[in-house]
Scaffold this motif. Structure first.
Motif: not given
Length: 671
Positions: A159-161, A166-168, A185-186, A195-197
């Motif tokens: 996850a870019a943000h 989280k988001g990996m 993304q979810r 949801d930018r990755v």
């Protein structure tokens, strides 16, 4: 220096900041949600104000409400802690616009690091080593698939943000990419609102080394050496230490210089952490800068002798860095682990509930405890389930590990399940002891760290026999107390030796251990017994058993043993210095109920939480193990799956619903 500051956080970090402020004579203001009205940070602050409901979005993420409290209370500065609004540039701007000091980096620096893709490009331009990957704004799935194929596998989707693991997702072949992209993304959208990755090459068997940096408003940036955080599970750190046994002096100097270079590239002020991934060959690559104080900051404080929170306050007040780079010294070795309310044997499922018993070692010259709860407090479903941070230190790494093992042996938590036993096995595992663990080791070999009961093991058997002796001694003590309070305290019938007319007495005991029933038969009294274990060969001779405080001394089949008792009442916990055994004393003759009828037809919530997504509808055919719902609890997503193949009969929850533990969320039609 400030006269009064507001702490825009909760838990142990809020208590940590309050402690430093008290030492400096600074008054503190706390804010709290409905769930935290009786929390320790509220009780310890000089004054505290409610700011909303229990959900973070209704309280600790309400920047406007926090700033209003700062105005009303006369606070001159706001300390954001970590998590919540600590890395929110808009909040930092709003604080400064209100004429209040923000105890952290500039909003502009945060924004430069707020996007992992932008941060990577910036660091690359500044000459800091980065991992090959894709950081573009075009998020078309087809393009991302092509970029992934170009970078090569294995690769990581991030996850870019995001942050905090989280988001990996790790993708090892092209066919797995699309599904992992959607899931990542979810999770990013739910956790961070975006949801930018980004994609990057995954370094096999890497070490996670982070460098603590500090900058002031005069443009000075220094580093305070490294912390190693390679012991991780699903990207969540479970053991942090300083210094790293992996780094040579030369590599340490190179990474420290690169971290300072990274800080200067974004005009960094206050405390921050530059995180690197390090390959087995010593090549290191920039991961991110955490623009805040880190959870693991105490290990740096211990080996450098620096109070990082005090430095934060002084720098935010306009003072220069207290020390120059060449004045930073490193002495000894420090290790931190985090005690969580979670169940490692159930996939580290977060727990909640009242802390009925919380026993922790006393703080001293080698042990430090940072906690936001005390015995009797409640771990809620709304926030991270951390109970305490346990930090130990000594002259070198082997002695620090010995301190850690000794401190963990004194810990006991009753109420929600905890990860203490997991941490004890971690602290003794060869990969940790030898300093060879990499960031993926725990996920690859998790079974090696899971507690397992082996009744044929001599050590485990001794603990069980010790528990039986504790129960026998307790029975005898209660009988003597009852006799002393009776009309005939000298009656021979008041002796708790199990004697019966015409033959020697026998007492039966039953315990539960990890849902396994254990039965024992005992003969004797007053610390001398013969004990038989049901289903095991032979009788064990117990002699000279004495309980002094929490220490049980006894001879088992002629071998002298000393065991520590940590439990109370019906809950028994025995520890031999290396392992523990938890038991619940139960009636010998108790009706054992079978599983509830139809339980194989239901999808239940394993704990309280919020439904994130519903993936099935009435009439849908599902396979055994197919995902039916996803719930979010304590910052984690939990996948709830069909217990068997069948047809969905009913769905009783919708996305956004809050549900209680054991609630039936979906049912299957009868087979």
């Amino acid at each position: 220096m400030f006269e009064k500051i507001l702490i825009a956080n909760r838990g142990e970090i809020a208590c940590r900041v309050i402690r430093t402020c008290r030492q400096l004579g600074i008054r503190t203001v706390a804010v709290y949600s409905e769930a935290d009205a009786d929390a320790q940070h509220v009780r310890q602050a000089d004054e505290a104000y409610p700011i909303g409901g229990p959900r973070p979005a209704d309280s600790y993420l309400r920047g406007d409400a926090i700033i209003e409290v700062a105005r009303r209370s006369g606070a001159q500065a706001i300390h954001p802690g970590y998590g919540f609004l600590s890395e929110n540039a808009d909040f930092a701007d709003a604080v400064e616009a209100a004429g209040i000091a923000f105890i952290g980096p500039k909003a502009a620096s945060m924004r430069k690091m707020g996007s992992k893709s932008g941060a990577k490009e910036l660091m690359q331009a500044a000459g800091v080593p980065v991992v090959p990957g894709y950081t573009g704004a075009d998020q078309d799935p087809a393009l991302l698939q092509r970029e992934a194929d170009r970078i090569g596998y294995p690769l990581m989707i991030k996850a870019a943000h995001g942050g905090g693991g989280k988001g990996m997702r790790i993708v090892r072949e092209a066919g797995e990419f699309a599904a992992n992209l959607e899931s990542c993304q979810r999770e990013a959208r739910n956790a961070f609102g975006r949801d930018r990755v980004l994609l990057e090459r995954y370094v096999e068997r890497p070490r996670h080394i982070e460098i603590q940096i500090f900058g002031d408003n005069r443009g000075e940036v220094i580093h305070l050496n490294e912390r190693e955080c390679s012991a991780q599970r699903r990207y969540q750190k479970v053991l942090e230490e300083s210094p790293s046994s992996f780094l040579s002096a030369e590599l340490r100097a190179q990474m420290g210089a690169a971290a300072v270079q990274a800080g200067r590239a974004i005009d960094y002020v206050n405390a921050g952490t530059v995180e690197f991934i390090v390959g087995q060959d010593g090549g290191f690559y920039f991961m991110e800068i955490n623009t805040r104080l880190q959870v693991e900051h105490p290990v740096t404080e211990w080996v450098t002798g620096v109070d990082l929170v005090e430095w934060q306050l002084r720098v935010a007040a306009g003072e220069p860095l207290p020390l120059a780079q060449d004045a930073i010294v490193q002495r000894g070795h420090a290790i931190e682990v985090r005690l969580y309310a979670e169940d490692p044997e159930a996939g580290f499922l977060p727990g909640s509930g009242k802390l009925e018993r919380l026993r922790l070692p006393a703080a001293d010259a080698h042990v430090r405890l940072d906690s936001g709860v005390v015995e009797g407090d409640t771990v809620t479903i709304f926030y991270d389930p951390m109970i305490a941070k346990l930090i130990v230190a000594d002259a070198d790494r082997p002695r620090a590990l010995a301190r850690l093992r000794a401190a963990l042996a004194q810990c006991e938590i009753a109420g929600p399940k905890s990860n203490i036993e997991f941490l004890e096995r971690l602290a003794r595992h060869p990969a940790v002891v030898e300093g060879t663990i990499d960031t993926g080791y725990l996920d690859r070999h998790l079974d090696e760290f899971m507690p397992a009961a082996h009744r044929d093991d001599a050590g485990e058997r001794d603990l069980l026999l010790g528990a039986a002796v504790c129960e026998l001694l307790a029975q005898e003590r209660r009988t003597r107390q009852d006799a002393a309070a009776s009309n005939d305290p000298g009656s021979p019938w008041a002796v708790a030796d199990g004697w019966r007319l015409g033959h020697g007495g026998r007492r039966s005991l039953a315990f539960l251990s990890r849902e396994q029933r254990l039965e024992l038969q005992a003969h004797g009294s007053a610390g001398d017994y013969r004990i038989e274990l049901a289903g095991a060969d032979g009788t064990h001779r117990i002699e000279g058993a004495r309980l002094h405080g929490d220490e049980l001394s006894l001879r088992i089949d002629g071998r002298a043993r000393r065991l520590r008792t940590l439990g109370d009442g019906a809950r028994l916990v025995l520890h031999d210095g290396e392992r523990r055994l938890r038991l619940e004393s139960v009636p010998m003759y108790r009706h054992e109920q079978g599983a509830a009828a139809g339980s194989g037809n239901n999808v239940n919530a394993p704990m309280p939480g919020r439904v994130v997504v519903v993936k099935a509808a009435p009439g849908d055919a599902v396979e055994a193990g197919q995902e039916v719902l996803v719930i979010e609890a304590m910052k984690m997503e939990l996948s709830l799956k069909a217990p068997r193949a069948g047809v969905i009969a009913e769905v009783r929850a919708a996305a956004g619903d809050f549900v209680e533990a054991d609630a039936v969320l979906a049912t299957l039609a009868p087979a």
